[in-house]
Design a protein around this motif. Structure first.
Motif, mmCIF file in Angstrom:
data_model
loop_
_atom_site.group_PDB
_atom_site.id
_atom_site.type_symbol
_atom_site.label_atom_id
_atom_site.label_comp_id
_atom_site.label_asym_id
_atom_site.label_seq_id
_atom_site.Cartn_x
_atom_site.Cartn_y
_atom_site.Cartn_z
ATOM 1 N N GLU A 68 0.997 -1.263 0.097
ATOM 2 C CA GLU A 68 -0.025 0.046 -0.082
ATOM 3 C C GLU A 68 0.898 1.150 0.229
ATOM 4 O OE1 GLU A 68 -2.699 -0.147 3.274
ATOM 5 O OE2 GLU A 68 -3.725 -1.915 2.547
ATOM 6 N N ILE A 73 -1.431 3.661 -2.864
ATOM 7 C CA ILE A 73 -2.979 3.459 -2.201
ATOM 8 C C ILE A 73 -2.996 4.117 -0.889
ATOM 9 C CG2 ILE A 73 -4.496 1.960 -1.284
ATOM 10 C CD1 ILE A 73 -3.589 -0.022 -3.351
ATOM 11 N N LEU A 81 -4.881 2.328 4.730
ATOM 12 C CA LEU A 81 -3.535 2.321 5.301
ATOM 13 C C LEU A 81 -3.752 2.111 6.832
ATOM 14 C CD1 LEU A 81 -0.683 2.271 4.449
ATOM 15 C CD2 LEU A 81 -0.644 4.791 5.373
#
Length: 127
Positions: A68, A73, A81
């Protein structure tokens, strides 16, 4: 269970007695067998502490967290997250703590016992 020599009762603790009280009465072959047994038990304790589903859960959570971060992202969805960090790393660590406390003490005790036997062997010139 085999007990070697005298030992006392310890309130609230474990008694690790591997027959290390009197190493001078053992032969070189007996000490080699004892050392092999202790190393086998050490490997088993490490295996049980490291190779379990909880550690796999933490590893996958850490991998997802890193993906991530590097894929971008994390910059578009901070909630994802934080959720990955909490449910993938922090939460499984709380389940891992009892395993760490149980097997960590065993690993420490086995390593101390192995060191004691190796020091004795070295003092005799056998190692």
């Amino acid at each position: 269970m085999e007990f070697h020599g005298n030992f006392g009762q310890v309130a609230g603790g474990n008694i690790y007695n591997y027959g290390l009280d009197d190493l001078t009465s053992r032969s070189r072959e007996e000490l080699a067998e004892l050392l092999a047994h202790l190393r086998e038990r050490l490997a088993d304790a490490r295996r049980k502490m490291i190779l379990n589903p909880i550690v796999g859960w933490m590893a996958l959570g850490a991998l997802a967290f890193i993906i991530e971060l590097f894929s971008g992202i994390a910059f578009t969805s901070s909630i994802l997250l934080v959720a990955t960090f909490f449910f993938g790393i922090i939460l499984p660590y709380f389940f891992f703590i009892p395993l760490q406390n149980k097997y960590g003490q065993m690993v420490y005790a086995y390593r101390q016992s192995i060191a004691q036997v190796e020091i004795f062997q070295h003092s005799r010139g056998w190692a």
